[in-house]
Scaffold this active site. Structure first.
Site, mmCIF file in Angstrom:
data_model
loop_
_atom_site.group_PDB
_atom_site.id
_atom_site.type_symbol
_atom_site.label_atom_id
_atom_site.label_comp_id
_atom_site.label_asym_id
_atom_site.label_seq_id
_atom_site.Cartn_x
_atom_site.Cartn_y
_atom_site.Cartn_z
ATOM 1 C CE LYS A 129 -4.436 0.956 0.163
ATOM 2 N NZ LYS A 129 -5.593 0.132 -0.227
ATOM 3 N N GLY A 168 -5.527 2.701 -7.330
ATOM 4 C CA GLY A 168 -6.148 3.823 -6.614
ATOM 5 C C GLY A 168 -6.630 3.440 -5.224
ATOM 6 C CG ASP A 169 -7.237 3.402 -0.783
ATOM 7 O OD1 ASP A 169 -7.690 2.254 -0.734
ATOM 8 O OD2 ASP A 169 -7.336 4.190 0.184
ATOM 9 C CB THR A 213 -14.254 -1.751 -4.852
ATOM 10 O OG1 THR A 213 -12.981 -1.707 -5.488
ATOM 11 C CG2 THR A 213 -14.086 -1.994 -3.371
HETATM 12 P P1 NDP Z 1 -12.801 7.982 -2.757
HETATM 13 O O1 NDP Z 1 -11.741 8.986 -2.558
HETATM 14 O O2 NDP Z 1 -13.341 7.755 -4.112
HETATM 15 O O3 NDP Z 1 -14.048 8.295 -1.808
HETATM 16 C C1 NDP Z 1 -13.881 8.369 -0.419
HETATM 17 C C2 NDP Z 1 -15.205 8.789 0.198
HETATM 18 O O4 NDP Z 1 -15.109 8.646 1.612
HETATM 19 C C3 NDP Z 1 -15.544 10.250 -0.065
HETATM 20 O O5 NDP Z 1 -16.924 10.403 -0.067
HETATM 21 C C4 NDP Z 1 -14.902 10.936 1.141
HETATM 22 O O6 NDP Z 1 -15.484 12.188 1.468
HETATM 23 C C5 NDP Z 1 -15.156 9.928 2.240
HETATM 24 N N1 NDP Z 1 -14.080 10.021 3.237
HETATM 25 C C6 NDP Z 1 -12.752 9.863 3.013
HETATM 26 N N2 NDP Z 1 -12.054 10.057 4.125
HETATM 27 C C7 NDP Z 1 -12.947 10.352 5.074
HETATM 28 C C8 NDP Z 1 -12.835 10.659 6.449
HETATM 29 N N3 NDP Z 1 -11.642 10.714 7.065
HETATM 30 N N4 NDP Z 1 -13.983 10.884 7.130
HETATM 31 C C9 NDP Z 1 -15.186 10.832 6.500
HETATM 32 N N5 NDP Z 1 -15.349 10.549 5.196
HETATM 33 C C10 NDP Z 1 -14.246 10.314 4.504
HETATM 34 O O7 NDP Z 1 -12.207 6.618 -2.165
HETATM 35 P P2 NDP Z 1 -12.685 5.112 -2.411
HETATM 36 O O8 NDP Z 1 -14.144 5.063 -2.630
HETATM 37 O O9 NDP Z 1 -11.780 4.516 -3.410
HETATM 38 O O10 NDP Z 1 -12.320 4.437 -1.003
HETATM 39 C C11 NDP Z 1 -13.248 4.337 0.061
HETATM 40 C C12 NDP Z 1 -12.817 3.221 0.995
HETATM 41 O O11 NDP Z 1 -12.792 1.978 0.293
HETATM 42 C C13 NDP Z 1 -11.422 3.347 1.599
HETATM 43 O O12 NDP Z 1 -11.429 2.777 2.889
HETATM 44 C C14 NDP Z 1 -10.561 2.514 0.678
HETATM 45 O O13 NDP Z 1 -9.390 2.073 1.319
HETATM 46 C C15 NDP Z 1 -11.517 1.363 0.418
HETATM 47 N N6 NDP Z 1 -11.270 0.559 -0.776
HETATM 48 C C16 NDP Z 1 -11.149 1.116 -2.011
HETATM 49 C C17 NDP Z 1 -10.972 0.319 -3.115
HETATM 50 C C18 NDP Z 1 -10.925 0.877 -4.497
HETATM 51 O O14 NDP Z 1 -10.862 0.078 -5.440
HETATM 52 N N7 NDP Z 1 -10.984 2.177 -4.709
HETATM 53 C C19 NDP Z 1 -10.843 -1.150 -3.000
HETATM 54 C C20 NDP Z 1 -11.068 -1.648 -1.657
HETATM 55 C C21 NDP Z 1 -11.250 -0.809 -0.604
HETATM 56 P P3 NDP Z 1 -14.721 13.556 1.072
HETATM 57 O O15 NDP Z 1 -14.828 13.653 -0.409
HETATM 58 O O16 NDP Z 1 -15.485 14.595 1.803
HETATM 59 O O17 NDP Z 1 -13.311 13.413 1.558
HETATM 60 O O1 2IT Z 2 -7.915 -1.468 -0.746
HETATM 61 C C1 2IT Z 2 -7.872 -1.941 -1.892
HETATM 62 O O2 2IT Z 2 -8.050 -3.147 -2.116
HETATM 63 C C2 2IT Z 2 -7.629 -1.021 -3.017
HETATM 64 N N1 2IT Z 2 -7.519 0.177 -2.793
HETATM 65 C C3 2IT Z 2 -7.488 -1.551 -4.417
HETATM 66 C C4 2IT Z 2 -6.100 -2.078 -4.642
HETATM 67 C C5 2IT Z 2 -5.789 -2.497 -6.051
HETATM 68 O O3 2IT Z 2 -4.606 -2.800 -6.260
HETATM 69 O O4 2IT Z 2 -6.662 -2.541 -6.920
#
Ligand code: NDP
Ligand code: 2IT
Length: 449
Positions: A129, A168-169, A213
């Site tokens: 990560k 991404g994340d 996801t």
């Molecule tokens: P994005 O940046 O696309 O969206 C994040 C969302 O969560 C936004 O609405 C954001 O609000 C909110 N958010 C972020 N940080 C905080 C915080 N500290 N407190 C409250 N709200 C918060 O990210 P993702 O959708 O990609 O990721 C969301 C979660 O899913 C994370 O935990 C990530 O690790 C996990 N994840 C992502 C994957 C992926 O493929 N993208 C795969 C597996 C897990 P705001 O815009 O106001 O910051």
């Molecule tokens: O938390 C996660 O699994 C991710 N942010 C996606 C990782 C990836 O390599 O697609």
């Protein structure tokens, strides 16, 4: 809190000592170690050769300076991280997070979780990560590009198709991956498509990766509900966040006939008794990059925006926390249980505190831990690597079918493992043990490295 087995307790004490001041990392390690007592009771040899100690120690941790110039001509400094946690099953694989809260402990917790998650997918990927404390909010496109270029100017020497494959994340989506890939290509003079995943479709991205996801989390919850002969159709669902995971979770819930009653961002939540209009959320978040409060302003009647409130106060049958770590506290869990929640599916990584998880499990709520439920994203990243390696590009239907099968297999592996280890229905235990055993087997085969 569940007790850690007395043979494993000293390992956890050493993790605390060696990683002081990293509470999220401690939390993630503790949860896995709590599950391992049952493993070493059955297979004592897994405690040999400091196998568990080695799994808790990242193989490599990289920290670097990221200097860049903002639109006013001022020089800005951020800190960049890449934690290459475990490569027993394949090249390090995992996302990059841009958020002001990012620090080494958070990147380590995410890398640790990723190792077991990636093992659960059954794909040949190790765990890693990365990220930065850079805050993309309010930054222009040019600033984002210059930041990504500077970040990659250091990172490129540590990654590669066979070494480490970021994606991404939070704060890193298609736009950022494009800038990162462009800079990697320029620095290396190689069109090495498999070095990053989540790429745009015109330059080597996989269909369905954007959706994967969220879609995967819903497939997992659907199969979990089926074990109680329940289905998603007609259920009230609350999805926190309004980013990549949240949006495509909502999209699949709607496809299964569920009703979304609330979503959020870090400023507040919006509830809509007529059912959230996903098209409007997408326009606000994906196109205009505005706040979720804009939803209530635009849609008007029937909607309700609560600044700074807890979205978990909104009554629902199914909760899918999809924003960030520790966003569901014990208090939130009690509110959800009081409102008769049936199932909780973690779309985010570690969104429920240990307290919240205990409350759900003790109340008989179906609980899907993130490392299993949100594994569809990284699994589809591995499918992207597969397409890149064979210079191929699959249809959406074919890719989504693979995703659905992978999610079904992960669900079943967790359920069967929980059963085998005497805790039927405990998906936390099932996911931790099934993931651990795969990584541990590979590490054992490779000797002390
Ligand atoms: P994005 O940046 O696309 O969206 C994040 C969302 O969560 C936004 O609405 C954001 O609000 C909110 N958010 C972020 N940080 C905080 C915080 N500290 N407190 C409250 N709200 C918060 O990210 P993702 O959708 O990609 O990721 C969301 C979660 O899913 C994370 O935990 C990530 O690790 C996990 N994840 C992502 C994957 C992926 O493929 N993208 C795969 C597996 C897990 P705001 O815009 O106001 O910051
Ligand atoms: O938390 C996660 O699994 C991710 N942010 C996606 C990782 C990836 O390599 O697609």
């Amino acid at each position: 809190m569940t007790q850690i087995d007395e043979k494993i307790e000293p390992i956890f004490a050493e993790v605390l000592r060696r990683n002081a001041g990293e509470p999220e990392f401690h939390q993630a390690v503790r949860e896995v170690l709590e599950s391992l007592g049952r493993v070493i009771a059955k297979h004592p040899d897994y405690a040999n050769d400091a196998l568990i100690e080695r799994i808790c120690e990242p193989e490599r941790q990289i920290i670097f300076r990221v200097p860049w110039v903002d639109d006013k001509g001022q020089v800005q400094i951020n800190r960049g991280f890449r934690v290459q946690f475990n490569s027993a099953l394949g090249p390090y694989k995992g996302g990059i997070r841009f958020h002001p809260s990012v620090n080494l402990g958070i990147v380590k917790f995410l890398g640790f979780e990723q190792t077991f998650k990636n093992a659960l997918t059954g794909m040949p990927i190790g765990g890693g990560k990365g990220g930065s404390d850079f805050d993309p909010r309010g930054r222009s496109d040019g600033e984002i590009m210059r930041f990504c270029q500077s970040f990659m100017t250091e990172l490129y020497r540590h990654i590669g198709e066979y070494t480490d494959v970021p994606a991404g994340d939070i704060g890193v989506g298609g736009r950022e991956i494009g800038y990162l890939f462009g800079q990697y290509k320029r620095l290396t003079n190689r069109y090495e498509a498999g070095v990053l995943t989540g790429k745009g479709l015109v330059y080597g991205g996989s269909r369905a990766r954007t959706e994967a996801t969220g879609y995967g989390a819903v497939y997992f919850v659907e199969r979990m509900l089926a074990t109680r002969k329940l289905e998603l159709a007609g259920k009230r669902v609350v999805v926190s966040g309004a980013g990549n995971v949240a949006i495509y979770t909502m999209e699949k819930i709607l496809a299964f006939g569920g009703k979304i009653v609330a979503c959020s961002d870090s400023s507040g939540y919006v509830s809509d008794e007529t059912g959230i209009d996903l098209g409007l959320v997408k326009e606000i978040k994906e196109v205009r990059r505005q706040r979720i409060s804009e939803y209530a302003r635009r849609k008007g009647t029937g909607t309700h925006y609560v600044e700074g409130g807890s979205i978990w106060d909104v009554p629902c049958d199914i909760a899918m926390p999809s924003a960030t770590q520790n966003e569901v506290t014990g208090k939130d869990a009690r509110a959800l249980v009081k409102n008769n929640v049936i199932a909780v599916g973690e779309g985010a990584n570690m969104p429920c505190t240990p307290d919240a998880v205990n409350i759900f499990q003790n109340a008989g709520v179906l609980f899907a831990p993130g490392k299993a439920a949100n594994a569809g994203g990284v699994a589809t990243s591995a499918l992207e690597m597969q397409q890149n390696a064979s210079r191929d590009s699959w249809t959406f239907a074919r890719t989504e079918e693979r995703l659905a099968t992978i999610m079904r297999d992960i669900h079943d592996a967790c359920a069967e493992t929980a059963e085998e280890y005497g805790a039927p229905g405990d998906y936390v235990l099932g996911a931790n043990i099934a993931g651990f055993v795969r990584v541990a087997e590979a590490m054992r085969a490779m000797g002390v490295v």
